[in-house]
Design a protein around this motif. Sequence first.
Motif, mmCIF file in Angstrom:
data_model
loop_
_atom_site.group_PDB
_atom_site.id
_atom_site.type_symbol
_atom_site.label_atom_id
_atom_site.label_comp_id
_atom_site.label_asym_id
_atom_site.label_seq_id
_atom_site.Cartn_x
_atom_site.Cartn_y
_atom_site.Cartn_z
ATOM 1 N N ARG A 345 44.651 -9.985 55.905
ATOM 2 C CA ARG A 345 45.746 -9.468 56.729
ATOM 3 C C ARG A 345 46.971 -9.128 55.901
ATOM 4 N N GLU A 346 47.170 -9.838 54.785
ATOM 5 C CA GLU A 346 48.351 -9.550 53.965
ATOM 6 C C GLU A 346 48.206 -8.180 53.307
ATOM 7 N N LYS A 347 46.992 -7.896 52.824
ATOM 8 C CA LYS A 347 46.796 -6.682 52.030
ATOM 9 C C LYS A 347 46.542 -5.478 52.908
ATOM 10 N N HIS A 348 45.681 -5.620 53.918
ATOM 11 C CA HIS A 348 45.253 -4.452 54.677
ATOM 12 C C HIS A 348 45.702 -4.461 56.124
ATOM 13 N N GLY A 349 46.257 -5.576 56.597
ATOM 14 C CA GLY A 349 46.599 -5.651 58.016
ATOM 15 C C GLY A 349 48.032 -5.290 58.311
ATOM 16 N N LEU A 350 48.928 -5.678 57.432
ATOM 17 C CA LEU A 350 50.356 -5.498 57.688
ATOM 18 C C LEU A 350 51.025 -4.944 56.443
ATOM 19 N N GLY A 352 53.956 -5.842 54.515
ATOM 20 C CA GLY A 352 54.790 -7.044 54.497
ATOM 21 C C GLY A 352 56.277 -6.779 54.534
ATOM 22 N N ALA A 353 56.723 -5.750 53.805
ATOM 23 C CA ALA A 353 58.163 -5.518 53.705
ATOM 24 C C ALA A 353 58.715 -4.833 54.950
ATOM 25 N N HIS A 354 57.827 -4.293 55.791
ATOM 26 C CA HIS A 354 58.305 -3.611 56.996
ATOM 27 C C HIS A 354 58.479 -4.603 58.141
ATOM 28 N N ASN A 359 55.355 -2.653 62.202
ATOM 29 C CA ASN A 359 53.954 -2.996 62.049
ATOM 30 C C ASN A 359 53.198 -2.911 63.368
ATOM 31 N N LEU A 360 53.917 -3.182 64.465
ATOM 32 C CA LEU A 360 53.251 -3.140 65.770
ATOM 33 C C LEU A 360 52.891 -1.717 66.174
ATOM 34 N N ASP A 400 63.034 -7.215 64.005
ATOM 35 C CA ASP A 400 63.378 -6.549 62.753
ATOM 36 C C ASP A 400 63.070 -7.404 61.521
ATOM 37 N N THR A 401 62.554 -8.615 61.746
ATOM 38 C CA THR A 401 62.189 -9.488 60.629
ATOM 39 C C THR A 401 61.031 -8.866 59.842
ATOM 40 N N PRO A 402 61.076 -8.923 58.515
ATOM 41 C CA PRO A 402 59.921 -8.419 57.753
ATOM 42 C C PRO A 402 58.673 -9.209 58.117
ATOM 43 N N SER A 403 57.560 -8.509 58.287
ATOM 44 C CA SER A 403 56.367 -9.205 58.767
ATOM 45 C C SER A 403 55.855 -10.217 57.748
ATOM 46 N N SER A 404 56.227 -10.047 56.473
ATOM 47 C CA SER A 404 55.730 -10.981 55.469
ATOM 48 C C SER A 404 56.266 -12.394 55.681
ATOM 49 N N SER A 405 57.371 -12.536 56.434
ATOM 50 C CA SER A 405 57.921 -13.881 56.590
ATOM 51 C C SER A 405 57.311 -14.619 57.778
ATOM 52 N N LEU A 406 56.395 -13.984 58.508
ATOM 53 C CA LEU A 406 55.738 -14.698 59.609
ATOM 54 C C LEU A 406 54.681 -15.645 59.045
#
Lengths: 508, 338
Positions: A345-350, A352-354, A359-360, A400-406
């Motif tokens: 999910r980190e590489k191909h799902g989302l 991260g910086a967006h 991402n949704l 607006d949180t970057p998705s990588s921080s979830l």
Amino acid sequence: MSSNTLALEATSISKTFGNVKANDQINLEIKKGRIHALLGENGAGKSTLVNILFGLYKADSGTVKVNGEVVDLGRPKDAIDQGIGMVHQHFQLVPVLTVAENIVLGKEPANRANVIDIEEAKKKVKELAENYQLDVDTEATVEDLPVGTQQRVEILRSLYRKADILILDEPTAVLTPQETDHLLQVLKNLASQGVAIIFITHKLREVLEVADEVTVMRNGQVVGSTTPSETDESGLAEMMVGRSVVLRVAKEESSPGETILKVNNLCVHDDRDLLAVNDLSLEVKSGEILGIAGVEGNGQRELVETITGLRNAKTGEILISDTSIIEFSPRQISELGVAHIPEDREKHGLIGAHSVADNLILNRYYKTPFSNKGIRQQKAIANYATEMVEKFDIRTPDIDTPSSSLSGGNKQKAIAAREFSHDAKLLVASQPTRGIDVGSIEFVHQQLIQQRDQGLAVLLVSAELDEILSLSDRIAVIYRGRLIVTENSAELDRNRIGRIMTTGSDST
Amino acid sequence: MSVKESKSIQQVLFSKRWWILTALILVIFTLWTAEFQEANTTAVLAGTLRHSTPLVLGAMCGLLCERSGVINIGIEGQMLMSAWGGFMVASTSGSLLLGLFAGIAIGMMMGGVLAGISVGLRGDQIIAGTVINIAAIGITSFFFSLGRTLPSGKTQVIKLGPLADIPVAGRVLFSNKPITFLTLLLIPTVWFLLFRTKWGLRTRAVGEHPSAAETVGVSVIGMRYLNVIMGGGIAGLAGAYLSLEAVGSFERGMTNGKGFVALAVMIFGRWNPVGAWGAALLFGYASAVQTQFQFRDWLTDDPQFIGIIPFVVTIVVLAGFVGRARPPASIGQPYSRE
């Protein structure tokens, strides 16, 4: 040396990040030669606690005693000096160095001119590997090794530093079932040699299998301690989540409709240009879940990537509702109604910086109402994202949180939210619950069943046999790129699947 | 058995056929440009070594930095500052040795500036390097004064006894000036340090996966400071070479892009000092051939055309051969704990 002496004792540990109490007055007692499982959902504070014990974070308050003496753990080096070793969730190994170099790094055998004695290093590592029955090739380059072996290198690295307290942060999240079994055996071995083990996980079966003691955390607090003999899976799950949890999703008998996905005689090559999918044929109908069971690396990844347009087939054909998609781009395939929950999910799902919101809408950003003549419609995007965050219970400070921080579970929920709201006919789900907590697993499973009941065709690829067994209507077992058997799930039991997965043959 | 062995030799020859062919072409081409004269051949080869010296020094500066995770595109500026500083000190004091030390010291200071910005303050490494390049041009031009000379002249050729009398090879390898000899010693030394010592292993670990190094008690910040400052010292040596050994005076912008070619050399040499030396010799050879062309009066109607030979080689090499080179994984990323 009785096995009941305390190796480590943490008293009233507290740690606050911003205004989140990650650890609130935590007490923990670890005994020598015992395996202590630390159980909790993502965000419960387990990782924070062990990072404090390893000197990566500094606790706001509280004391840590090692072998009865109060110690100051300001840096990892202090923890190492106290005999604490840690196997990190994301391996802390240098990929381009050899096994021996990685293990001795920072404590290299060397002469007075600081020239490393690499033969001595290899010898020491070999001795250690033999002592603890952790088989590794000392001259191999770490990046060439399978994940399970890399983990062994991490364990050896701690043992090389004479660790007698070993912390493992979700060690099984990245392992195949075989590798997991091997690791659990290794942990038992280590414990029998007197090493105290702190084992973080949210897989209940593993806890019941190896742990001597269990501490359960929730929302930064210890909510209970128990032993495997006093409890069972649902008991532990309830302690973790704070409510009773359905571990096995209830589902109705499936009512398959028309054929959505048809794969005929497909052959696909892998990245090294070797045959990975070998003359494979399958069919998935609307309203059913086809589970593909198999040891990882038997062509599952290549199959999924070919169906979703990320990889080219060599020969064969793929039909989605009678349209051949062999020449289609990923977007064309997505527009045909194919949803994809990717393996990584980190590489191909989302991205991260967006932001979570971006991402949704990743599969629809170019369409109305999110885009009007090529201009982003911020309001429509925000409204939609807010609605999705609520509907799928994605825990994020804001859209607006970057998705990588979830957290892992919330990332997966965000991907599910995107893919399930897509008017899809076919869902290709690869390892949909890898490394996420029980609550999120329950959610994803329920969603999968619910979507199936509404007529979605689901191709489920998973290395978790339990997941395949509890969700699939039909099960196919893959071995070296071929489907060995495809049958209704009622016809296949755990043992038979396991045998076909590992040997490629159905005969007993 | 012997049949089998001879076959394997054939196989080896076959598998290396492109290298052998390239080498043959180079040898014939060299002899041809030298008009098959011993003196001319020696001149081309000596020119190759001479041109390669500042490049391999610059490349070693770059690889010490990058192996520890810091991109250094300020090599050009570090070399220029050291060339100027070394020359000023040598011309004022009359001592070439003092000039050499000054050059190295200024290089280390420039390395310290780069490390301070990019490691200490966690600034952008590309911008830090660019700042050094621009500042070096400004500072050296501002303080430059015409008419200064080196009272003692350039560094003198040292002949290594009878070895220097061997035809061609002796003249090229054993009859050189001191900084050139120092460079030839430095290449295997840096290689040994990088791949055989504690410091080297830790440097490579820090450049590939800093948090892994930190968790075993290696100080990432400390290693990066050390490497970038040492690298600066080597770039300083390259600068001192230019003003004290090659030219014997300081000219504005005398580095003339060598610091950037050194980066290409570093990449072509795959972040390995010995590989970088090979790459530097190739570029040096292109420059030496260019000089021969000028002596022969070949193609001198369009001197710019010959002038671009080394740069064309740079582009072809970078575009064509470096495909598989992989830089240290963490370069360009500032490191902070937690």
